[in-house]
Design a protein around this motif. Sequence first.
Motif, PDB file in Angstrom:
ATOM      1  N   VAL A 229       0.882  -1.346   0.035  1.00 34.88           N
ATOM      2  CA  VAL A 229      -0.276   0.043  -0.034  1.00 34.88           C
ATOM      3  C   VAL A 229       0.889   1.184   0.001  1.00 34.88           C
ATOM      4  N   SER A 230       1.816   1.321   0.968  1.00 39.45           N
ATOM      5  CA  SER A 230       2.643   2.542   1.088  1.00 39.45           C
ATOM      6  C   SER A 230       3.617   2.602  -0.368  1.00 39.45           C
ATOM      7  N   LYS A 231       4.099   1.612  -0.475  1.00 38.44           N
ATOM      8  CA  LYS A 231       5.166   1.692  -1.786  1.00 38.44           C
ATOM      9  C   LYS A 231       4.349   2.167  -3.132  1.00 38.44           C
ATOM     10  N   LEU A 232       3.151   1.601  -3.304  1.00 40.46           N
ATOM     11  CA  LEU A 232       2.015   1.958  -4.590  1.00 40.46           C
ATOM     12  C   LEU A 232       1.831   3.697  -4.235  1.00 40.46           C
ATOM     13  N   CYS A 233       1.398   4.079  -3.138  1.00 40.03           N
ATOM     14  CA  CYS A 233       1.128   5.391  -2.993  1.00 40.03           C
ATOM     15  C   CYS A 233       2.442   6.248  -3.209  1.00 40.03           C
TER      16      CYS A 233
ATOM     17  N   ALA B 151       2.440   9.124  -6.114  1.00 36.74           N
ATOM     18  CA  ALA B 151       2.852  10.475  -5.630  1.00 36.74           C
ATOM     19  C   ALA B 151       4.050  11.014  -6.133  1.00 36.74           C
ATOM     20  N   GLU B 152       5.146  10.157  -6.514  1.00 36.51           N
ATOM     21  CA  GLU B 152       6.454  10.392  -6.974  1.00 36.51           C
ATOM     22  C   GLU B 152       6.725  10.378  -8.534  1.00 36.51           C
ATOM     23  N   ARG B 153       6.240   9.262  -9.040  1.00 37.46           N
ATOM     24  CA  ARG B 153       6.597   8.839 -10.477  1.00 37.46           C
ATOM     25  C   ARG B 153       5.411   8.876 -11.575  1.00 37.46           C
ATOM     26  N   THR B 154       4.173   9.508 -11.066  1.00 37.29           N
ATOM     27  CA  THR B 154       3.236   9.624 -11.978  1.00 37.29           C
ATOM     28  C   THR B 154       2.944  10.977 -12.166  1.00 37.29           C
ATOM     29  N   GLY B 155       2.265  11.474 -13.260  1.00 38.20           N
ATOM     30  CA  GLY B 155       1.817  12.754 -13.794  1.00 38.20           C
ATOM     31  C   GLY B 155       2.683  13.519 -14.609  1.00 38.20           C
ATOM     32  N   GLY B 156       3.781  12.718 -14.892  1.00 41.22           N
ATOM     33  CA  GLY B 156       4.683  13.502 -15.789  1.00 41.22           C
ATOM     34  C   GLY B 156       5.362  14.733 -15.660  1.00 41.22           C
ATOM     35  N   GLY B 157       5.890  14.899 -14.122  1.00 40.02           N
ATOM     36  CA  GLY B 157       6.143  16.101 -13.724  1.00 40.02           C
ATOM     37  C   GLY B 157       4.976  17.113 -13.458  1.00 40.02           C
ATOM     38  N   GLU B 158       4.231  16.762 -13.502  1.00 36.83           N
ATOM     39  CA  GLU B 158       2.901  17.807 -13.241  1.00 36.83           C
ATOM     40  C   GLU B 158       2.259  17.113 -11.609  1.00 36.83           C
TER      41      GLU B 158
ATOM     42  N   GLY C  89      -2.835   6.305 -12.886  1.00 36.72           N
ATOM     43  CA  GLY C  89      -1.845   6.482 -11.924  1.00 36.72           C
ATOM     44  C   GLY C  89      -1.163   5.250 -11.360  1.00 36.72           C
ATOM     45  N   PHE C  90      -2.372   4.751 -10.866  1.00 37.94           N
ATOM     46  CA  PHE C  90      -2.232   3.273 -10.154  1.00 37.94           C
ATOM     47  C   PHE C  90      -1.670   2.551 -10.858  1.00 37.94           C
ATOM     48  N   LEU C  91      -2.026   2.260 -12.232  1.00 43.17           N
ATOM     49  CA  LEU C  91      -1.549   1.333 -13.326  1.00 43.17           C
ATOM     50  C   LEU C  91       0.071   1.624 -13.781  1.00 43.17           C
ATOM     51  N   ALA C  92       0.350   2.984 -13.578  1.00 44.07           N
ATOM     52  CA  ALA C  92       1.848   3.522 -14.041  1.00 44.07           C
ATOM     53  C   ALA C  92       2.577   2.998 -12.756  1.00 44.07           C
ATOM     54  N   ALA C  93       1.965   3.207 -11.415  1.00 42.55           N
ATOM     55  CA  ALA C  93       2.684   2.545 -10.265  1.00 42.55           C
ATOM     56  C   ALA C  93       2.879   1.299 -10.273  1.00 42.55           C
TER      57      ALA C  93
ATOM     58  N   SER D  48       6.511  -3.507 -10.556  1.00 48.56           N
ATOM     59  CA  SER D  48       6.567  -4.949 -11.209  1.00 48.56           C
ATOM     60  C   SER D  48       7.806  -4.817 -11.933  1.00 48.56           C
ATOM     61  N   SER D  49       8.206  -3.689 -12.394  1.00 45.74           N
ATOM     62  CA  SER D  49       9.534  -3.806 -13.054  1.00 45.74           C
ATOM     63  C   SER D  49      10.682  -3.831 -12.199  1.00 45.74           C
ATOM     64  N   SER D  50      11.965  -3.930 -12.764  1.00 46.15           N
ATOM     65  CA  SER D  50      13.133  -4.157 -11.921  1.00 46.15           C
ATOM     66  C   SER D  50      13.780  -2.441 -11.647  1.00 46.15           C
ATOM     67  N   ASP D  51      13.166  -1.542 -12.102  1.00 44.95           N
ATOM     68  CA  ASP D  51      13.634  -0.217 -11.948  1.00 44.95           C
ATOM     69  C   ASP D  51      12.798   0.786 -10.909  1.00 44.95           C
ATOM     70  N   HIS D  52      12.365   0.022  -9.800  1.00 47.77           N
ATOM     71  CA  HIS D  52      11.977   0.973  -8.878  1.00 47.77           C
ATOM     72  C   HIS D  52      12.738   1.070  -7.749  1.00 47.77           C
TER      73      HIS D  52
END
Length: 129
Positions: free
Chosen positions: A93-97, A101-108, A116-120, A125-129
């Motif tokens: 829960v905390s990691k997805l939030c 908060a930090e990696r969706t919205g394209g800088g906005e 945003g949830f699906l992007a998170a 799920s990837s190795s670059d988190h």
Amino acid sequence: MKRAKNRTITFWSVILAGVYDVKNLRRKLRTKEEHKENSPWNIAADFDVKMSFGQEEIAGMLLEYEADHHTGMDVRYMSGLLYDYTSGYPFLVSKLCKLIAERTGGGEEPDWNRRGFLAAERVLSSSDH
């Protein structure tokens, strides 16, 4: 701020969580008869504490976040989405939030919605988190 000379600063409480039985930390102070070994599975004692959030608890956290950041999110929808995906597991829960908060919205502003949830979730799920 200056401390009083006779005053001792100390913790109010300490919580230790892990796979080692805290009682064994005092091993050197015990006699051989009092020593107890951990199980081969690193479980010294049952830990019967609910370690998950319900949807209402997730909603409470999101409401606090919303009050501070005014994102316009649908708290009920997002708490349901997070709960359905994580079963309330606190780390997820905390990691997805955090990722929303930090990696969706394209800088906005972050995308506190399904996109945003699906992007998170993709980042998680990837190795670059």
